[in-house]
Enzyme design. Structure first.
Site, PDB file in Angstrom:
ATOM      1  N   LYS A 172      49.846  57.850  33.038  1.00 11.74           N
ATOM      2  CA  LYS A 172      49.306  57.217  31.830  1.00 11.74           C
ATOM      3  C   LYS A 172      48.241  56.193  32.214  1.00 11.74           C
ATOM      4  O   LYS A 172      48.121  55.804  33.385  1.00 11.74           O
ATOM      5  CB  LYS A 172      50.432  56.555  31.043  1.00 11.74           C
ATOM      6  CG  LYS A 172      51.113  55.407  31.779  1.00 11.74           C
ATOM      7  CD  LYS A 172      52.227  54.790  30.954  1.00 11.74           C
ATOM      8  CE  LYS A 172      52.888  53.639  31.721  1.00 11.74           C
ATOM      9  NZ  LYS A 172      53.918  52.963  30.920  1.00 11.74           N
ATOM     10  N   ARG A 185      62.638  47.754  23.539  1.00 10.77           N
ATOM     11  CA  ARG A 185      61.349  48.321  23.132  1.00 10.77           C
ATOM     12  C   ARG A 185      61.513  49.587  22.299  1.00 10.77           C
ATOM     13  O   ARG A 185      60.794  49.792  21.313  1.00 10.77           O
ATOM     14  CB  ARG A 185      60.496  48.594  24.386  1.00 10.77           C
ATOM     15  CG  ARG A 185      59.121  49.131  24.110  1.00 10.77           C
ATOM     16  CD  ARG A 185      58.284  49.133  25.376  1.00 10.77           C
ATOM     17  NE  ARG A 185      58.824  49.988  26.438  1.00 10.77           N
ATOM     18  CZ  ARG A 185      58.296  50.083  27.658  1.00 10.77           C
ATOM     19  NH1 ARG A 185      57.239  49.351  27.973  1.00 10.77           N
ATOM     20  NH2 ARG A 185      58.822  50.881  28.559  1.00 10.77           N
ATOM     21  N   TYR A 243      27.310  31.696  33.637  1.00 12.25           N
ATOM     22  CA  TYR A 243      27.470  31.060  32.338  1.00 12.25           C
ATOM     23  C   TYR A 243      28.132  29.685  32.436  1.00 12.25           C
ATOM     24  O   TYR A 243      29.092  29.487  33.191  1.00 12.25           O
ATOM     25  CB  TYR A 243      28.323  31.938  31.413  1.00 12.25           C
ATOM     26  CG  TYR A 243      27.619  33.196  30.943  1.00 12.25           C
ATOM     27  CD1 TYR A 243      26.528  33.119  30.089  1.00 12.25           C
ATOM     28  CD2 TYR A 243      28.053  34.443  31.359  1.00 12.25           C
ATOM     29  CE1 TYR A 243      25.883  34.267  29.648  1.00 12.25           C
ATOM     30  CE2 TYR A 243      27.413  35.606  30.933  1.00 12.25           C
ATOM     31  CZ  TYR A 243      26.329  35.516  30.068  1.00 12.25           C
ATOM     32  OH  TYR A 243      25.693  36.657  29.640  1.00 12.25           O
ATOM     33  N   MET A 281      29.725  40.345  32.331  1.00  3.79           N
ATOM     34  CA  MET A 281      30.110  41.703  31.949  1.00  3.79           C
ATOM     35  C   MET A 281      29.674  42.746  32.970  1.00  3.79           C
ATOM     36  O   MET A 281      30.392  43.718  33.226  1.00  3.79           O
ATOM     37  CB  MET A 281      29.521  42.048  30.581  1.00  3.79           C
ATOM     38  CG  MET A 281      29.966  43.394  30.043  1.00  3.79           C
ATOM     39  SD  MET A 281      29.346  43.749  28.395  1.00  3.79           S
ATOM     40  CE  MET A 281      30.268  42.567  27.421  1.00  3.79           C
TER      41      MET A 281
END
Length: 368
Positions: free
Chosen positions: A39, A137, A263, A312
């Protein structure tokens, strides 16, 4: 080998290492079947590439999270059936029945629906009963199991192929884990009193080397398959990491002292600094949480600290201490010199978060 010269970032996936890790588990548990968990892009390794590489590796099932992932396994032409680990929407069950995929059974309502679909299509539906021993769950609670076996036995279109549960804190709470094991063993005894259940599985990577559950005959392999075991064990040293993430230097610049980097200027140079920009960022899966944590890359035989915030598409690293760095030079972002464990600790997360964050724009190159 595939040409990587035009890639800014890419991952090399060592399929031989995965096979080796399967062999380590087999030597430890020679009579147990194995489910390979694929998965979430096979823990970042790429679902299609991994299932094609392991389809002939004596795997019992490929563990997926959704019918969409099961369809992708099937589209690869694999002989190994996908097993959908969690509950499915009612609208998804028809495809499960039609395609013969394995699925979790979390309630009697699901069982009745699957049984009716089996009758509609003239098929036996293979299901694994999910027992909630403490994960909270999904699944049937142990106190609700009395009588369930007989009810399921009377549903003629169902084949109860397995019973399983999930340990919630195997690496952190040993006492609670043993209570879960005891609860699971009691659930197996209750269900097998009325049903012949071929597969019984409880242990995933966190527990494979550290807990003995005599009533089980299959293990689910996620992180261990890819080279990482969450708990200390002598067998851990035999595991081989199966993915290395690379990027390239795109630009070299010299910044003066007292100059901000990235940044918000969370890093300011304290001397004249040679900075290499590298073509990877959180858009590729290099987590923003690694900003200002002491994260480093391995470039031309040296470690280079990451400066300021991760953006990014790019990161900046300090190469002042190095000579001869050129645009196009390859940096190891994660791999033998910068292991999962190091990035996990710096980002204050878990290994699965690190590896599954690698995004689709990073090409995967599969090594035989």
């Amino acid at each position: 080998m595939q040409d990587t010269s035009l890639y800014r970032a890419w991952a090399e996936v060592d399929t031989h290492a995965m096979r080796h890790n399967l062999g380590v588990v087999q030597r430890f548990l020679p009579t147990h079947k194995r489910m390979a968990i694929v998965k979430a892009e096979a823990y970042g390794h790429g679902l299609e590439g991994v299932v094609r590489a392991l389809d002939d590796a004596d795997i019992e099932f490929f563990g997926v999270a959704t019918p969409a992932e099961a369809r992708r396994v099937q589209a690869c032409g694999c002989r190994t059936s996908p097993f959908i680990l969690g509950p499915c929407f009612p609208a998804e069950r028809e495809a499960i029945v039609q395609n013969g995929w394995r699925a979790a059974l979390c309630s009697l309502e699901e069982a009745e629906h699957f049984n009716s679909l089996g009758a509609l299509y003239g098929k036996k539906v293979n299901l694994h009963i999910n027992v909630d021993t403490g994960m909270g769950r999904a699944g049937l609670l142990p106190q609700d199991l009395p009588g369930v076996g007989e009810k399921l036995r009377q549903m003629e279109n169902l084949h109860i192929e397995g019973v399983y549960s999930h340990l919630s804190a195997a690496a952190e709470d040993i006492s609670f884990t043993h209570r879960q094991i005891q609860s699971y063993e009691q659930a197996v005894a209750e269900l097998t009193n009325r049903l012949d259940i071929p597969y019984r599985h409880l242990c995933s990577s966190s527990a494979v080397f550290n807990y003995n559950v005599p009533c089980t005959n299959m293990v689910r392999l996620g992180r261990i398959l890819y080279g990482y075991s969450p708990m200390p064990s002598p067998y851990n040293k035999e595991l081989r990491t199966s993915l290395t993430l690379y990027s390239r230097v795109t630009l070299l610049r010299t910044l003066p002292s007292d100059h901000g980097v990235s940044y918000n200027h969370t890093y300011i140079t304290d001397r004249t600094t040679k900075v290499a920009t590298i073509g990877i960022g959180f858009g590729d899966g290099y987590l923003h949480y690694l900003s200002n944590t002491g994260a480093r890359v391995y470039l031309n035989g040296s470690y280079c600290p990451v400066l300021g915030r991760i953006t990014m598409d790019q990161i900046m690293v300090d190469v002042t201490h190095m000579r001869g760095v050129q645009p196009g030079d390859v940096a190891e972002i994660m791999g033998p010199h910068v292991p999962w464990e190091e990035l996990t600790a710096r980002a204050k997360t878990i290994p699965s978060n690190i590896i599954t964050s690698i995004t689709g724009r990073v090409p995967r190159i599969y090594l035989p």
